[in-house]
Design an enzyme around this catalytic site. Structure first.
Site, PDB file in Angstrom:
ATOM      1  N   GLU A 212       1.752 -13.016  12.453  1.00 37.82           N
ATOM      2  CA  GLU A 212       2.334 -11.836  13.094  1.00 37.82           C
ATOM      3  C   GLU A 212       2.150 -10.668  12.127  1.00 37.82           C
ATOM      4  O   GLU A 212       2.403 -10.803  10.933  1.00 37.82           O
ATOM      5  CB  GLU A 212       3.823 -12.064  13.379  1.00 37.82           C
ATOM      6  CG  GLU A 212       4.082 -13.108  14.446  1.00 37.82           C
ATOM      7  CD  GLU A 212       3.525 -12.718  15.810  1.00 37.82           C
ATOM      8  OE1 GLU A 212       3.535 -11.517  16.147  1.00 37.82           O
ATOM      9  OE2 GLU A 212       3.068 -13.624  16.534  1.00 37.82           O
TER      10      GLU A 212
ATOM     11  N   ASN B 150     -10.979  -2.383  -5.406  1.00 34.83           N
ATOM     12  CA  ASN B 150     -10.186  -1.424  -6.187  1.00 34.83           C
ATOM     13  C   ASN B 150     -10.835  -1.037  -7.529  1.00 34.83           C
ATOM     14  O   ASN B 150     -10.411  -0.071  -8.166  1.00 34.83           O
ATOM     15  CB  ASN B 150      -8.750  -1.927  -6.431  1.00 34.83           C
ATOM     16  CG  ASN B 150      -7.874  -1.877  -5.189  1.00 34.83           C
ATOM     17  OD1 ASN B 150      -7.008  -2.724  -4.999  1.00 34.83           O
ATOM     18  ND2 ASN B 150      -8.074  -0.881  -4.333  1.00 34.83           N
TER      19      ASN B 150
ATOM     20  N   ASP C 157       0.829  -1.206   0.000  1.00 31.21           N
ATOM     21  CA  ASP C 157       0.000   0.000   0.000  1.00 31.21           C
ATOM     22  C   ASP C 157       0.866   1.261   0.000  1.00 31.21           C
ATOM     23  O   ASP C 157       2.009   1.244   0.445  1.00 31.21           O
ATOM     24  CB  ASP C 157      -0.917  -0.021   1.235  1.00 31.21           C
ATOM     25  CG  ASP C 157      -2.076   0.957   1.103  1.00 31.21           C
ATOM     26  OD1 ASP C 157      -2.370   1.396  -0.029  1.00 31.21           O
ATOM     27  OD2 ASP C 157      -2.689   1.282   2.135  1.00 31.21           O
TER      28      ASP C 157
ATOM     29  N   HIS D  85       2.601   3.700  -8.856  1.00 26.04           N
ATOM     30  CA  HIS D  85       2.407   2.289  -9.237  1.00 26.04           C
ATOM     31  C   HIS D  85       3.606   1.797 -10.042  1.00 26.04           C
ATOM     32  O   HIS D  85       4.069   0.676  -9.871  1.00 26.04           O
ATOM     33  CB  HIS D  85       1.125   2.121 -10.058  1.00 26.04           C
ATOM     34  CG  HIS D  85      -0.122   2.497  -9.307  1.00 26.04           C
ATOM     35  ND1 HIS D  85      -0.337   2.116  -8.004  1.00 26.04           N
ATOM     36  CD2 HIS D  85      -1.226   3.212  -9.665  1.00 26.04           C
ATOM     37  CE1 HIS D  85      -1.518   2.572  -7.597  1.00 26.04           C
ATOM     38  NE2 HIS D  85      -2.073   3.253  -8.589  1.00 26.04           N
TER      39      HIS D  85
ATOM     40  N   SER E 267      -8.119  -4.672   5.140  1.00 27.64           N
ATOM     41  CA  SER E 267      -8.672  -4.424   3.808  1.00 27.64           C
ATOM     42  C   SER E 267      -9.039  -5.707   3.042  1.00 27.64           C
ATOM     43  O   SER E 267      -8.723  -5.858   1.860  1.00 27.64           O
ATOM     44  CB  SER E 267      -7.701  -3.569   2.976  1.00 27.64           C
ATOM     45  OG  SER E 267      -7.450  -2.332   3.611  1.00 27.64           O
TER      46      SER E 267
HETATM   47  C1  IPE Z   1      -5.345  -2.679  -0.149  1.00 27.46           C
HETATM   48  O1  IPE Z   1      -5.034  -1.354  -0.359  1.00 27.46           O
HETATM   49  C2  IPE Z   1      -5.393  -3.412  -1.457  1.00 27.46           C
HETATM   50  C3  IPE Z   1      -4.116  -3.593  -2.122  1.00 27.46           C
HETATM   51  C4  IPE Z   1      -2.954  -3.316  -1.624  1.00 27.46           C
HETATM   52  C5  IPE Z   1      -4.197  -4.178  -3.432  1.00 27.46           C
HETATM   53  P1  IPE Z   1      -6.172  -0.235  -0.540  1.00 27.46           P
HETATM   54  O2  IPE Z   1      -5.460   1.052  -0.698  1.00 27.46           O
HETATM   55  O3  IPE Z   1      -7.104  -0.628  -1.612  1.00 27.46           O
HETATM   56  O4  IPE Z   1      -6.926  -0.343   0.860  1.00 27.46           O
HETATM   57  P2  IPE Z   1      -7.794   0.726   1.650  1.00 27.46           P
HETATM   58  O5  IPE Z   1      -8.810   1.260   0.687  1.00 27.46           O
HETATM   59  O6  IPE Z   1      -6.852   1.794   2.108  1.00 27.46           O
HETATM   60  O7  IPE Z   1      -8.363  -0.044   2.780  1.00 27.46           O
HETATM   61  C1  IPE Z   2      -1.396   0.377  -3.429  1.00 20.78           C
HETATM   62  O1  IPE Z   2      -1.243   1.744  -3.408  1.00 20.78           O
HETATM   63  C2  IPE Z   2      -1.704  -0.165  -4.804  1.00 20.78           C
HETATM   64  C3  IPE Z   2      -3.081  -0.657  -4.959  1.00 20.78           C
HETATM   65  C4  IPE Z   2      -3.996  -0.692  -4.045  1.00 20.78           C
HETATM   66  C5  IPE Z   2      -3.448  -1.132  -6.271  1.00 20.78           C
HETATM   67  P1  IPE Z   2      -2.481   2.742  -3.387  1.00 20.78           P
HETATM   68  O2  IPE Z   2      -2.841   3.075  -4.788  1.00 20.78           O
HETATM   69  O3  IPE Z   2      -3.590   2.215  -2.552  1.00 20.78           O
HETATM   70  O4  IPE Z   2      -1.821   4.014  -2.696  1.00 20.78           O
HETATM   71  P2  IPE Z   2      -2.460   4.968  -1.595  1.00 20.78           P
HETATM   72  O5  IPE Z   2      -2.947   4.100  -0.501  1.00 20.78           O
HETATM   73  O6  IPE Z   2      -3.565   5.700  -2.265  1.00 20.78           O
HETATM   74  O7  IPE Z   2      -1.332   5.841  -1.181  1.00 20.78           O
HETATM   75 MG    MG Z   3      -4.061   2.409  -0.591  1.00 18.07          MG
END
Ligand code: IPE
Ligand code: IPE
Ligand code: MG
Length: 261
Positions: A220, A82, A34, A51, A209
């Site tokens: 853990e 997502n 994340d 990304h 999530s």
């Molecule tokens: C969790 O991250 C999903 C992935 C890493 C693929 P998100 O960014 O989607 O989760 P939330 O929305 O913060 O819970």
């Molecule tokens: C994780 O990074 C990648 C996916 C969930 C696909 P995010 O895109 O959720 O990045 P933040 O959480 O918005 O910073």
């Molecule tokens: Mg995220």
């Protein structure tokens, strides 16, 4: 732990590696990758730049985990939730996934890694499914680390899928033995590997999530403020060292003598 070629001598990584107890590595590591968007925003870049950079972390963590000798690595790459993101971001994520698979397949193969996509893969667009299928069949006979990439994944959907699979089998075989935990676990996407010993979440969010709900019963949990694109080999080693300090009690009073492995 000694490992030739893993890190140049004198580097932070080499020093961390030295402190790792080879006998107590996690067998299965799961990662919620994340913070790509925040990494990019903090640099005034578009989210997709995060990304793109995150792919570099994927490469490094996959290879490091294989070199360390982990049995399984499960990466949360795209959740069922997502799809709520802007269409252009979703499209970029799918394009990056295809590119990663095309570019990295040789290296994945050379590391004897078996690639497996988990989640509701049938709902992904055809060009993605073709690429995934290709990577899975090309590495199907590899005997090293299993690399699970969770795509269009939801922990609840996985449990629903396990129940439907089980019900389908029962209908066919007329079996009516009581359902137990072992039977459910055998119908999950990750039935071939033990539950994760260690779950890492990058970028500080204190939530699951919808990831591996069943399997993380006694994992853990390690949450780091580091954004995923900054999470590299050094950070992985730090997480493993922290894991090795934990006292895994499983509801009992003392740590089982075998520890992590
Ligand atoms: C969790 O991250 C999903 C992935 C890493 C693929 P998100 O960014 O989607 O989760 P939330 O929305 O913060 O819970
Ligand atoms: C994780 O990074 C990648 C996916 C969930 C696909 P995010 O895109 O959720 O990045 P933040 O959480 O918005 O910073
Ligand atoms: Mg995220």
């Amino acid at each position: 732990m000694e490992m030739e070629g893993f890190a140049p001598s004198g580097s932070t990584e080499a020093e961390l590696l030295q402190r790792i107890d080879e006998g107590r590595l996690p067998r299965h590591l799961a990662v919620i990758m994340d913070g790509n968007g925040r990494w990019a925003e903090s640099r005034r870049l578009p989210r997709v730049a995060g990304h793109r950079e995150g792919i570099e972390s994927v490469r490094e963590i996959v290879e490091s985990s294989a070199l360390l000798g982990l049995e399984a690595l499960t990466l949360y790459a795209f959740s069922v939730e997502n799809w709520k993101r802007p269409r252009s971001e979703v499209r970029t994520l799918m394009t990056l996934l295809k590119r990663y698979l095309r570019r990295e397949l040789d290296r994945i193969h050379r590391h004897n890694i078996r690639f497996l996509a988990i989640g509701r893969i049938g709902e992904l667009e055809e060009s993605v499914r073709t690429e995934l299928q290709h990577a899975m069949s090309a590495t199907a006979s590899n005997t090293g680390m299993r690399l699970y990439v969770a795509l269009n994944y939801s922990g609840r959907a996985e449990i629903v899928d396990a129940f439907n699979l089980l019900l389908g089998e029962r209908k066919k075989n007329g079996d009516a033995a009581p359902v137990d935990e072992e039977l459910i676990a055998r119908h999950l996407y990750t039935s071939a590997v033990p539950d994760p010993d260690l779950l890492i979440r990058t970028s500080g969010e204190m939530r699951i999530s919808n990831f591996l709900l069943w399997q993380i019963a006694y994992s853990e949990i390690y949450i780091t403020p580091t954004y995923w694109p900054d999470f590299r080999r050094r950070h992985l080693l730090e997480a493993i060292l922290e894991f090795q300090k934990r006292d895994r009690r499983y509801g009992g009073l003392q740590a089982p003598c075998e520890g992590g492995r």
